[in-house]
Design a protein around this motif. Structure first.
Motif, PDB file in Angstrom:
ATOM      1  N   UNK A  52       0.902  -1.117  -0.077  1.00 24.64           N
ATOM      2  CA  UNK A  52      -0.005   0.178  -0.110  1.00 24.64           C
ATOM      3  C   UNK A  52       0.979   1.252  -0.088  1.00 24.64           C
ATOM      4  N   UNK A  53       0.508   2.326  -0.571  1.00 22.79           N
ATOM      5  CA  UNK A  53       1.210   3.620  -0.478  1.00 22.79           C
ATOM      6  C   UNK A  53       0.790   4.515   0.486  1.00 22.79           C
ATOM      7  N   UNK A  54       1.648   4.864   1.473  1.00 19.75           N
ATOM      8  CA  UNK A  54       1.373   5.642   2.542  1.00 19.75           C
ATOM      9  C   UNK A  54       1.856   6.966   2.296  1.00 19.75           C
ATOM     10  N   UNK A  55       0.920   7.937   2.191  1.00 21.44           N
ATOM     11  CA  UNK A  55       0.954   9.228   1.748  1.00 21.44           C
ATOM     12  C   UNK A  55       0.921  10.201   2.926  1.00 21.44           C
ATOM     13  N   UNK A  56       1.817  11.379   2.922  1.00 25.18           N
ATOM     14  CA  UNK A  56       1.701  12.409   3.859  1.00 25.18           C
ATOM     15  C   UNK A  56       1.221  13.657   2.783  1.00 25.18           C
ATOM     16  N   UNK A  57       0.226  14.320   3.316  1.00 27.14           N
ATOM     17  CA  UNK A  57      -0.070  15.189   2.275  1.00 27.14           C
ATOM     18  C   UNK A  57       0.053  16.890   2.870  1.00 27.14           C
ATOM     19  N   UNK A  58       0.412  17.870   2.081  1.00 22.40           N
ATOM     20  CA  UNK A  58       0.824  18.985   2.717  1.00 22.40           C
ATOM     21  C   UNK A  58       0.099  19.925   1.806  1.00 22.40           C
ATOM     22  N   UNK A  59      -0.636  21.013   2.565  1.00 25.23           N
ATOM     23  CA  UNK A  59      -1.356  21.965   1.998  1.00 25.23           C
ATOM     24  C   UNK A  59      -2.881  21.657   1.355  1.00 25.23           C
ATOM     25  N   UNK A  60      -3.859  21.911   2.215  1.00 20.48           N
ATOM     26  CA  UNK A  60      -5.115  21.259   2.149  1.00 20.48           C
ATOM     27  C   UNK A  60      -6.123  22.377   2.019  1.00 20.48           C
ATOM     28  N   UNK A  61      -5.930  23.123   0.849  1.00 18.50           N
ATOM     29  CA  UNK A  61      -6.657  24.374   0.412  1.00 18.50           C
ATOM     30  C   UNK A  61      -7.737  23.888  -0.949  1.00 18.50           C
ATOM     31  N   UNK A  63      -7.272  23.023  -4.266  1.00 16.29           N
ATOM     32  CA  UNK A  63      -6.773  21.596  -4.834  1.00 16.29           C
ATOM     33  C   UNK A  63      -6.444  20.543  -3.982  1.00 16.29           C
ATOM     34  N   UNK A  64      -5.962  20.751  -2.724  1.00 21.45           N
ATOM     35  CA  UNK A  64      -5.553  19.907  -1.676  1.00 21.45           C
ATOM     36  C   UNK A  64      -6.774  19.068  -1.255  1.00 21.45           C
ATOM     37  N   UNK A 129       2.281  17.358  -2.393  1.00 24.81           N
ATOM     38  CA  UNK A 129       1.872  18.804  -1.708  1.00 24.81           C
ATOM     39  C   UNK A 129       0.879  19.575  -2.883  1.00 24.81           C
ATOM     40  N   UNK A 130       0.042  20.438  -2.221  1.00 24.94           N
ATOM     41  CA  UNK A 130      -0.735  21.407  -2.888  1.00 24.94           C
ATOM     42  C   UNK A 130      -0.621  22.657  -2.254  1.00 24.94           C
ATOM     43  N   UNK A 131       0.505  23.074  -1.823  1.00 24.31           N
ATOM     44  CA  UNK A 131       0.760  24.216  -1.097  1.00 24.31           C
ATOM     45  C   UNK A 131       0.844  25.410  -2.203  1.00 24.31           C
ATOM     46  N   UNK A 132       0.934  26.606  -1.905  1.00 25.06           N
ATOM     47  CA  UNK A 132       1.074  27.713  -2.737  1.00 25.06           C
ATOM     48  C   UNK A 132       2.575  27.243  -3.628  1.00 25.06           C
ATOM     49  N   UNK A 133       2.494  27.946  -4.841  1.00 26.99           N
ATOM     50  CA  UNK A 133       3.408  27.665  -5.867  1.00 26.99           C
ATOM     51  C   UNK A 133       4.971  27.472  -5.245  1.00 26.99           C
ATOM     52  N   UNK A 134       5.333  28.801  -4.399  1.00 26.37           N
ATOM     53  CA  UNK A 134       6.752  28.895  -4.131  1.00 26.37           C
ATOM     54  C   UNK A 134       7.264  27.621  -3.107  1.00 26.37           C
ATOM     55  N   UNK A 135       6.138  27.085  -2.641  1.00 28.23           N
ATOM     56  CA  UNK A 135       6.563  25.642  -1.685  1.00 28.23           C
ATOM     57  C   UNK A 135       6.598  24.335  -2.269  1.00 28.23           C
ATOM     58  N   UNK A 136       6.386  24.305  -3.569  1.00 26.93           N
ATOM     59  CA  UNK A 136       6.375  22.894  -4.197  1.00 26.93           C
ATOM     60  C   UNK A 136       7.698  22.474  -4.437  1.00 26.93           C
ATOM     61  N   UNK A 147      14.039  10.424   1.588  1.00 24.41           N
ATOM     62  CA  UNK A 147      13.837   9.086   0.678  1.00 24.41           C
ATOM     63  C   UNK A 147      12.550   8.480   0.573  1.00 24.41           C
ATOM     64  N   UNK A 148      11.583  10.101   0.373  1.00 23.36           N
ATOM     65  CA  UNK A 148      10.244   9.391   0.104  1.00 23.36           C
ATOM     66  C   UNK A 148      10.041   9.990  -1.573  1.00 23.36           C
ATOM     67  N   UNK A 149       9.121   9.363  -2.247  1.00 28.32           N
ATOM     68  CA  UNK A 149       8.776   9.953  -3.474  1.00 28.32           C
ATOM     69  C   UNK A 149       8.051  11.262  -3.402  1.00 28.32           C
ATOM     70  N   UNK A 150       8.233  11.989  -4.224  1.00 23.60           N
ATOM     71  CA  UNK A 150       7.430  13.259  -4.182  1.00 23.60           C
ATOM     72  C   UNK A 150       6.328  13.290  -5.460  1.00 23.60           C
ATOM     73  N   UNK A 151       5.187  14.066  -4.914  1.00 24.73           N
ATOM     74  CA  UNK A 151       4.292  14.499  -5.825  1.00 24.73           C
ATOM     75  C   UNK A 151       3.755  16.067  -5.684  1.00 24.73           C
ATOM     76  N   UNK A 152       3.781  16.923  -6.644  1.00 22.10           N
ATOM     77  CA  UNK A 152       3.426  18.193  -6.449  1.00 22.10           C
ATOM     78  C   UNK A 152       2.489  18.821  -7.506  1.00 22.10           C
ATOM     79  N   UNK A 153       1.611  19.380  -6.847  1.00 17.91           N
ATOM     80  CA  UNK A 153       0.657  20.211  -7.717  1.00 17.91           C
ATOM     81  C   UNK A 153       1.344  21.084  -8.617  1.00 17.91           C
ATOM     82  N   UNK A 154       0.860  21.421  -9.610  1.00 14.95           N
ATOM     83  CA  UNK A 154       1.473  22.508 -10.650  1.00 14.95           C
ATOM     84  C   UNK A 154       1.692  23.974 -10.113  1.00 14.95           C
TER      85      UNK A 154
END
Lengths: 468, 468
Positions: A52-61, A63-64, A129-136, A147-154
């Motif tokens: 299973x893929x365990x996700x930590x999510x940053x920025x819950x506005x 799109x988050x 993460x779906x934080x504001x742009x400058x944090x991506x 050591x984690x994979x990263x996924x980021x909103x555009x």
């Protein structure tokens, strides 16, 4: 780095380091810069599969929240930690997660940098993460360093420097960094991709795309974007500040990094009028002093961002792309999607029209409707069956697919659809178009983030793995 | 010069030469280069009125035939001489002219240069040419040198050198040189112009236009263009080789040379595939040896012209224009006309749609139909009454209007709608886009043919003189 490399990745990295030393005669601590590109790159690299893929999510506005809802519905996925500086947003996420039947997530949000503490947890495979742009970029870098994979909103990055940091960090840590470009997965764009693969349009020569969306009211609203971050961006940065909804699908259609690459761009802006005009009007129309003062304060600012930006991109094989950005003028929504080849072309806006030599009457358009069923992409065929009756968050299903595809790739050990090279090449248009448009539409060369490996013809993952 | 200056023009020229000498301290024979621009220029200069306008027509092919038909229906106009190297074309014209009740025209066509002999006649006020492109500038120059006004089919010139020659010759001879850009007079484009003048779209910021027309079959046909001149052009010249159908109406919408001017352009091409592909196919499909050999000979040539050209133009006031050219790929006809301002926008293709803030529902298009009647341009209102029941040649009426407007301006002594500065600035895109696209989309500056006088806000003649 608390999450140690597993055995399989450890062996691979060891072998590569050895090979690098033997071939190039050079390695140095903290990087594998001098490994031969083919071995060092994170192109076509399969991650280690997981149950299973365990996700930590940053920025819950804006799109988050949509992504959190989707992730809770995706099989073999669990959100184990959430991070936002707004306590009500982490509380909302916690409630969503437990209501869906999962354990309570760990909560982060002490300050702007608390995502770092979260990235350090052991029970995470992916930091999304779906934080504001400058944090991506900073969040994605922190994730990979831990050591984690990263996924980021555009968009993934706002500077060329950050683009290179993301590439080098992905290569060194052997972790994927994927920008989540939902429009790549839109129903029509995937139908077109399927038509291109089947040769319907012949050799692809030219494309048009963009992001044309009247966001004035939302950008100016006191409740639109946390801390007014999006409009603040417009005070500083000109050019195409949001290119990826257009250029992502176009890059797929044109096999970018799979036999071709962006070569250079030139860019041009109109003057900036739209934000000031609307802010002035909203201040005039305000019923109370506080609202009036809010809008008046934004009305008197100067914005670097021209209302319309037009960027032209040339690929190494000579194809051309028009990429537009227009979010400060009254207008209908459009991504101006058009793909043209030697045997025909398709336009998505304002309505879906196609011309195919030998099938369509000469010199005319025909509605795309009659081709939709025949060319529906297998990924969509699969999704529409699988999700029948589910409530999907965000943009009619494409947001669910993008999340679903990434999670399943990480779980099954498959190459993700979008890698770090795609993500940074698409994002690099931001600083490059700013540079070009501020200097008389000067030609700006794309850095070759792939170090020549764009020439290798590789399949796009969505074409290859039809159903995962 | 057999046609002497009339008294009014003689006095004006004498006065100007004197003023020039007094102000700049310099005049020299054969030119008035050092006169102050305001006095020397042919901007806003009214020609001498005449009872009837006597036309010599050169080049009676595809477009020439349509103009001849129109001129025969226009009041106060007479075709007194015709010129074409193809005897059957001058015979056709003679028949049309006499059938319409006019005297027999003088016939020219001994060789390619016989237009010079025609220009020298005394009984001509205007030399109008619809010859192949490379003859437009030489014929117009010869006309002015012989004291005649010049009208030319698009494009007027193919080199910057010819652009300057045309400007200087018009100024020295005090004769007008008008490129006949019919699309300026198209019904929709004139409705849009009227809407712009009435402030419907606010401040105009951005425009899109072009010429997108699958001309492959016509260009390759042995009977398409005399001596295959149009396809031969494609062996040599890249860039946007036919910009004026798009840029003419756009220049009117943006007040070019009436308060603004083109500043610079950047340009980009796709590879060239379309002509070779179709020529190969037509050779394969040919029923007889002669046809097969014809197409095979064009199939094996190399064309400089990329299939799609995209040119971006920046104006002095910072507005942006996309101008496209695409005539070698299978596609529907379009001029991709779009005008965008601070209060809304309009697109003409693939169907006429508009968005006007406060009138149209937010974020949506509405059909333009409901605005057509309200904003129909007075010039069209007049024409539709005047020509009811007439058979107008060419493109639904706009070709008639362009001819009608020029003839009436010359007859009534009014400033023509399109002057030499407009004509050369629109045509200059050809060599400039070729230069830019062949050199990595390098910025190319527009020459200031108006020597600073573009800054002067002057009305466009079609706005000012509503009915002539």
């Amino acid at each position: 780095m608390k999450n140690p490399l597993n055995r399989r990745e450890f062996i691979r990295q060891g072998a590569l380091a050895g090979l690098g030393a033997a071939t190039a005669g050079l390695t140095f601590s903290g990087g594998c810069r001098w490994l031969p590109a083919k071995e060092r790159l994170m192109m076509g690299v399969a991650p280690t599969g997981r149950e299973a893929v365990r996700v930590g999510f940053v920025g819950i506005g804006n799109m988050g929240s949509a992504h959190v809802k989707n992730l809770l519905q995706i099989p073999n996925c669990q959100i184990t930690a959430v991070c936002d500086i707004r306590e009500e947003r982490t509380a909302w996420a916690k409630n969503e997660i437990t209501t869906a039947g999962f354990s309570e997530p760990a909560i982060y949000g002490r300050d702007d940098w608390d995502y770092k503490r979260m990235c350090d947890r052991e029970d995470l495979d992916l930091v999304y993460n779906a934080a504001p742009w400058r944090w991506h970029a900073p969040i994605s870098l922190a994730a990979m360093e831990c050591g984690k994979h990263a996924a980021s909103e555009v968009n993934l990055a706002l500077t060329i420097d950050d683009c290179w940091k993301l590439v080098e960090t992905s290569e060194r840590t052997r972790r994927h960094c994927a920008m989540m470009e939902n429009c790549c997965y839109d129903r029509t764009e995937m139908i077109v991709l399927n038509m291109i693969r089947q040769g319907v349009f012949g050799e692809i020569l030219h494309g048009e795309c963009g992001y044309l969306h009247d966001l004035r009211a939302h950008n100016l609203s006191p409740t639109g974007y946390q801390g007014m971050w999006r409009i603040k961006q417009m005070e500083r940065l000109n050019g195409n500040t949001y290119p990826t909804h257009g250029i992502g699908p176009m890059a797929w259609c044109m096999d970018i990094h799979r036999g071709d690459a962006f070569d250079y761009l030139v860019s041009m802006n109109t003057p900036s009028t739209g934000i000031n005009e609307l802010a002035n009007r909203l201040a005039d129309e305000a019923d109370d002093r506080q609202t009036r003062e809010h809008y008046a304060s934004w009305a008197k600012k100067q914005y670097a961002k021209g209302d319309v930006n037009i960027t032209l991109i040339k690929t190494k094989l000579g194809k051309t792309i028009i990429c537009k950005h227009d979010t400060s003028l009254p207008r209908p929504y459009s991504r101006d999607f058009l793909v043209q080849g030697s045997k025909g072309l398709l336009r998505k806006y304002p309505s879906e029209k196609v011309h195919i030599e030998g099938l369509t009457k000469n010199h005319e358009w025909e509605d795309m409707t009659s081709y939709n069923e025949k060319y529906l992409h297998p990924v969509w065929q699969n999704l529409e069956k699988q999700t029948a009756g589910m409530e999907l968050a965000g943009h009619g299903g494409m947001d669910y697919i993008e999340d679903y595809r990434l999670i399943q790739a990480l779980r099954s050990g498959l190459v993700p659809d979008i890698d770090v090279y795609d993500s940074v090449a698409w994002s690099a248009i931001i600083p490059m178009s700013n540079d070009s448009s501020n200097r008389g539409s000067k030609q700006v060369k794309f850095p070759d983030f792939t170090r020549g490996q764009w020439k290798v013809k590789r399949p796009l993952q969505v074409d290859l793995v039809k159903v995962i």
